[in-house]
Design an enzyme around this catalytic site. Structure first.
Site, PDB file in Angstrom:
ATOM      1  N   ASP A  73      49.550  43.377  40.201  1.00 21.23           N
ATOM      2  CA  ASP A  73      50.565  42.347  40.429  1.00 21.23           C
ATOM      3  C   ASP A  73      51.933  42.995  40.208  1.00 21.23           C
ATOM      4  OD1 ASP A  73      52.165  40.090  40.374  1.00 21.23           O
ATOM      5  OD2 ASP A  73      50.872  38.923  39.102  1.00 21.23           O
TER       6      ASP A  73
ATOM      7  N   ASP B 183      40.025  35.549  36.960  1.00 22.61           N
ATOM      8  CA  ASP B 183      39.895  34.253  36.301  1.00 22.61           C
ATOM      9  C   ASP B 183      41.162  33.405  36.349  1.00 22.61           C
ATOM     10  OD1 ASP B 183      41.386  35.954  34.462  1.00 22.61           O
ATOM     11  OD2 ASP B 183      41.120  34.337  33.014  1.00 22.61           O
TER      12      ASP B 183
ATOM     13  N   GLY C  70      52.412  45.515  38.217  1.00 21.69           N
ATOM     14  CA  GLY C  70      52.182  46.937  37.956  1.00 21.69           C
ATOM     15  C   GLY C  70      52.325  47.289  36.484  1.00 21.69           C
TER      16      GLY C  70
ATOM     17  N   LYS D 266      38.985  42.030  31.507  1.00 26.94           N
ATOM     18  CA  LYS D 266      37.658  41.692  31.960  1.00 26.94           C
ATOM     19  C   LYS D 266      37.594  41.683  33.487  1.00 26.94           C
ATOM     20  CE  LYS D 266      37.370  38.406  28.169  1.00 26.94           C
ATOM     21  NZ  LYS D 266      37.488  36.955  27.914  1.00 26.94           N
TER      22      LYS D 266
ATOM     23  N   GLU E 227      40.574  48.703  38.695  1.00 30.87           N
ATOM     24  CA  GLU E 227      41.288  47.485  38.307  1.00 30.87           C
ATOM     25  C   GLU E 227      41.095  46.405  39.374  1.00 30.87           C
ATOM     26  OE1 GLU E 227      42.434  45.611  36.216  1.00 30.87           O
ATOM     27  OE2 GLU E 227      44.557  45.889  35.777  1.00 30.87           O
ATOM     28  N   ASP E 228      41.029  45.166  38.933  1.00 31.64           N
ATOM     29  CA  ASP E 228      40.832  44.072  39.881  1.00 31.64           C
ATOM     30  C   ASP E 228      42.049  43.848  40.764  1.00 31.64           C
ATOM     31  OD1 ASP E 228      42.348  43.217  37.721  1.00 31.64           O
ATOM     32  OD2 ASP E 228      41.295  41.328  37.435  1.00 31.64           O
ATOM     33  N   ILE E 229      43.223  43.730  40.131  1.00 28.95           N
ATOM     34  CA  ILE E 229      44.387  43.324  40.917  1.00 28.95           C
ATOM     35  C   ILE E 229      45.664  43.920  40.326  1.00 28.95           C
ATOM     36  CG2 ILE E 229      44.615  41.122  39.670  1.00 28.95           C
ATOM     37  CD1 ILE E 229      45.367  39.832  42.395  1.00 28.95           C
TER      38      ILE E 229
ATOM     39  N   LYS F 215      49.406  42.877  45.098  1.00 25.74           N
ATOM     40  CA  LYS F 215      50.407  41.913  45.580  1.00 25.74           C
ATOM     41  C   LYS F 215      51.698  42.706  45.802  1.00 25.74           C
ATOM     42  CE  LYS F 215      48.501  38.081  42.829  1.00 25.74           C
ATOM     43  NZ  LYS F 215      48.746  37.104  41.744  1.00 25.74           N
TER      44      LYS F 215
END
Ligand code: IMP
Ligand code: MG
Length: 185
Positions: free
Chosen positions: A102, A159, A104, A43, A98-100, A130
């Site tokens: 981390d 979130d 991978g 999400k 994609e949001d983030i 990151k």
């Protein structure tokens, strides 16, 4: 959920708007005359994708996939595919939104899965990365910001236990908020 649940703001509304504008400008130039599909990863990417899409002036379609790899504030290291793509991307240029990024794990899994569906090209557009957490190196052509040190962040779609997605900025939740909402889902 209150302002007091946020320890500090890392990227405010203006900074987010500016970076999304820059990414959209590059995509508008790079994909002129091409059949482009943005695939948003639910999400977390829903707000980023909707802002990015509204700044694109070139024709494009939008699809969604959904995976889960995070539990609480940590990556579990394994990816669960919750919703697969429901259309063909054959003969289309795909950008995964994609949001983030981390470890991978999620993006490398998704890139492999999508590659098997034979799109013409695949690139990644990621709002935050990151860098010191990456275990599976991924080429990110369109990157917003590198988050170093790699703090746990919420807001703008991201979130903590399904909360904080609606914040208009990206920030770090307080330790108290992490405890308070530990059992919220
Ligand atoms: P990865 O598979 O380890 O790269 O994790 C990527 C996914 O974990 C992201 O798509 C997010 O859903 C989630 N995630 C990673 N870091 C954070 C964070 O700081 N806040 C909220 N969700 C995160
Ligand atoms: Mg995500």
């Amino acid at each position: 959920m209150a302002e007091t649940d946020i320890l500090k703001i890392l990227y405010n509304e203006k900074q987010l708007d500016d970076i999304v504008t820059k990414l959209a400008t590059r995509i508008n130039n790079d994909y002129k005359g091409k059949q482009l599909t943005l695939i948003g990863i639910l999400k977390g990417a829903y707000i980023f994708l909707s802002d990015l899409s509204r700044k694109l002036t070139i024709p494009h379609t939008i699809e969604f996939m959904s995976v889960s790899s995070y539990s609480d504030t940590k990556s579990t290291g394994t990816v669960k595919l919750l919703t697969d793509l429901r259309c063909s991307v054959k003969d289309r240029h795909v950008i995964i939104v994609e949001d983030i990024l981390d470890t991978g794990t999620s993006l490398s899994y998704l890139t492999e899965l999508l590659n098997r569906k034979n799109p013409l090209t695949i690139q990644c557009c990621v709002l935050l990365r990151k860098p010191s957490m990456i275990k599976k190196p991924i080429d990110v052509k369109y990157l917003g910001f590198d988050l170093d040190p790699p703090e746990f962040v919420v807001g703008y779609g991201l979130d903590y236990n399904e909360l904080f997605r609606n914040l208009p900025y990206i920030g770090v939740p307080t330790k108290e908020a992490i405890q308070k909402y530990a059992n919220s889902v």
